[in-house]
Write a protein that holds these residues in place. Sequence first.
Motif, mmCIF file in Angstrom:
data_model
loop_
_atom_site.group_PDB
_atom_site.id
_atom_site.type_symbol
_atom_site.label_atom_id
_atom_site.label_comp_id
_atom_site.label_asym_id
_atom_site.label_seq_id
_atom_site.Cartn_x
_atom_site.Cartn_y
_atom_site.Cartn_z
ATOM 1 N N ARG A 284 0.803 -1.234 0.000
ATOM 2 C CA ARG A 284 0.000 0.000 0.000
ATOM 3 C C ARG A 284 0.831 1.276 0.000
ATOM 4 N N VAL A 285 2.073 1.202 0.483
ATOM 5 C CA VAL A 285 2.875 2.428 0.596
ATOM 6 C C VAL A 285 4.166 2.340 -0.209
ATOM 7 N N ASN A 286 5.034 1.389 0.135
ATOM 8 C CA ASN A 286 6.368 1.383 -0.468
ATOM 9 C C ASN A 286 6.353 1.113 -1.970
ATOM 10 N N ILE A 287 5.613 0.120 -2.413
ATOM 11 C CA ILE A 287 5.585 -0.178 -3.846
ATOM 12 C C ILE A 287 4.997 0.976 -4.658
ATOM 13 N N PRO A 288 3.865 1.569 -4.263
ATOM 14 C CA PRO A 288 3.377 2.726 -5.032
ATOM 15 C C PRO A 288 4.370 3.894 -5.055
ATOM 16 N N LEU A 289 5.074 4.124 -3.949
ATOM 17 C CA LEU A 289 6.082 5.184 -3.943
ATOM 18 C C LEU A 289 7.252 4.824 -4.854
ATOM 19 N N ASN A 290 7.668 3.566 -4.840
ATOM 20 C CA ASN A 290 8.732 3.116 -5.749
ATOM 21 C C ASN A 290 8.298 3.292 -7.203
ATOM 22 N N ASN A 291 7.056 2.938 -7.491
ATOM 23 C CA ASN A 291 6.546 3.079 -8.858
ATOM 24 C C ASN A 291 6.487 4.547 -9.285
ATOM 25 N N ALA A 292 6.060 5.408 -8.375
ATOM 26 C CA ALA A 292 6.011 6.842 -8.689
ATOM 27 C C ALA A 292 7.419 7.384 -8.941
ATOM 28 N N LEU A 293 8.366 6.909 -8.181
ATOM 29 C CA LEU A 293 9.753 7.338 -8.376
ATOM 30 C C LEU A 293 10.253 6.904 -9.752
ATOM 31 N N GLU A 294 9.920 5.706 -10.147
ATOM 32 C CA GLU A 294 10.314 5.209 -11.471
ATOM 33 C C GLU A 294 9.621 6.010 -12.585
ATOM 34 N N GLN A 295 8.360 6.320 -12.380
ATOM 35 C CA GLN A 295 7.597 7.058 -13.387
ATOM 36 C C GLN A 295 8.049 8.510 -13.519
ATOM 37 N N ALA A 296 8.807 8.986 -12.550
ATOM 38 C CA ALA A 296 9.333 10.355 -12.638
ATOM 39 C C ALA A 296 10.340 10.479 -13.777
ATOM 40 N N GLY A 297 10.870 9.322 -14.220
ATOM 41 C CA GLY A 297 11.794 9.322 -15.339
ATOM 42 C C GLY A 297 13.238 9.260 -14.893
ATOM 43 N N PRO A 298 14.151 9.303 -15.861
ATOM 44 C CA PRO A 298 15.583 9.249 -15.536
ATOM 45 C C PRO A 298 15.962 10.401 -14.596
ATOM 46 N N PHE A 299 16.758 10.084 -13.587
ATOM 47 C CA PHE A 299 17.089 11.060 -12.544
ATOM 48 C C PHE A 299 17.699 12.339 -13.103
ATOM 49 N N ASP A 300 18.434 12.227 -14.197
ATOM 50 C CA ASP A 300 19.116 13.411 -14.739
ATOM 51 C C ASP A 300 18.224 14.248 -15.651
ATOM 52 N N ARG A 301 16.984 13.811 -15.852
ATOM 53 C CA ARG A 301 16.054 14.555 -16.713
ATOM 54 C C ARG A 301 14.823 15.069 -15.970
ATOM 55 N N ILE A 302 14.786 14.860 -14.677
ATOM 56 C CA ILE A 302 13.638 15.311 -13.886
ATOM 57 C C ILE A 302 13.731 16.819 -13.703
ATOM 58 N N ALA A 303 12.655 17.509 -14.055
ATOM 59 C CA ALA A 303 12.648 18.973 -14.010
ATOM 60 C C ALA A 303 12.747 19.504 -12.575
ATOM 61 N N ASP A 304 12.042 18.872 -11.642
ATOM 62 C CA ASP A 304 12.043 19.339 -10.253
ATOM 63 C C ASP A 304 12.351 18.160 -9.321
ATOM 64 N N PRO A 305 13.631 17.783 -9.230
ATOM 65 C CA PRO A 305 13.968 16.622 -8.393
ATOM 66 C C PRO A 305 13.629 16.831 -6.913
ATOM 67 N N ALA A 306 13.648 18.055 -6.447
ATOM 68 C CA ALA A 306 13.307 18.311 -5.039
ATOM 69 C C ALA A 306 11.850 17.927 -4.766
ATOM 70 N N ALA A 307 10.961 18.207 -5.696
ATOM 71 C CA ALA A 307 9.551 17.848 -5.524
ATOM 72 C C ALA A 307 9.369 16.333 -5.543
ATOM 73 N N VAL A 308 10.097 15.666 -6.415
ATOM 74 C CA VAL A 308 10.020 14.202 -6.484
ATOM 75 C C VAL A 308 10.513 13.602 -5.170
ATOM 76 N N ARG A 309 11.597 14.142 -4.669
ATOM 77 C CA ARG A 309 12.149 13.660 -3.406
ATOM 78 C C ARG A 309 11.162 13.887 -2.261
ATOM 79 N N ARG A 310 10.580 15.088 -2.200
ATOM 80 C CA ARG A 310 9.618 15.399 -1.126
ATOM 81 C C ARG A 310 8.432 14.440 -1.149
ATOM 82 N N ALA A 311 7.982 14.067 -2.336
ATOM 83 C CA ALA A 311 6.836 13.165 -2.460
ATOM 84 C C ALA A 311 7.186 11.727 -2.074
ATOM 85 N N PHE A 312 8.469 11.418 -2.081
ATOM 86 C CA PHE A 312 8.917 10.038 -1.868
ATOM 87 C C PHE A 312 9.507 9.782 -0.485
#
Length: 163
Positions: free
Chosen positions: A106-134
């Motif tokens: 219910r928690v870890n897998i959906p967060l892992n999936n959202a992190l993956e869906q954010a795309g390649p780490f070097d192409r994320i426009a707002d990595p701070a927002a992705v980190r905060r959500a995770f």
Amino acid sequence: MESARLASLIAATVTTGLMAGLFFAFDVSVMPALKRSDDRTLIQVMQRVNTAIINGLFLLVFLGALLFTGLALTLHLADGGGWSGAGLPLTAALVVYAFSLGVTARVNIPLNNALEQAGPFDRIADPAAVRRAFESRWVTANRWRTLLCTVALGCLAWALSLT
């Protein structure tokens, strides 16, 4: 029957202990280290961990803890053990470990999936927002998994002491 019951109980104890240890290692080393890193590093490492961890050995231990505990309980009950003796701690271990799987699902897998869906780490426009959500939610859920697996492990040790 007795040797199968003991073997399944030992397998349940070992696999549950391995899962408690894995989650504990994240609590005390991996996530504190990543907390000190920049946003892109945390995202990159966790994306790689989430990919690497899906392997046969991990799945054997992760699911084996539940299956071996269920088998140990089933064999205990089939042997006429009832809810006395090891029946109570085996039931508690099974329920508590199942709760840890629920937290994962219910928690870890959906967060892992959202992190993956954010795309390649070097192409994320707002990595701070992705980190905060995770990060915060994932760490809190992992602490719950550590606690639950440790309680399940204690219950299995209790069941072993009654065997």
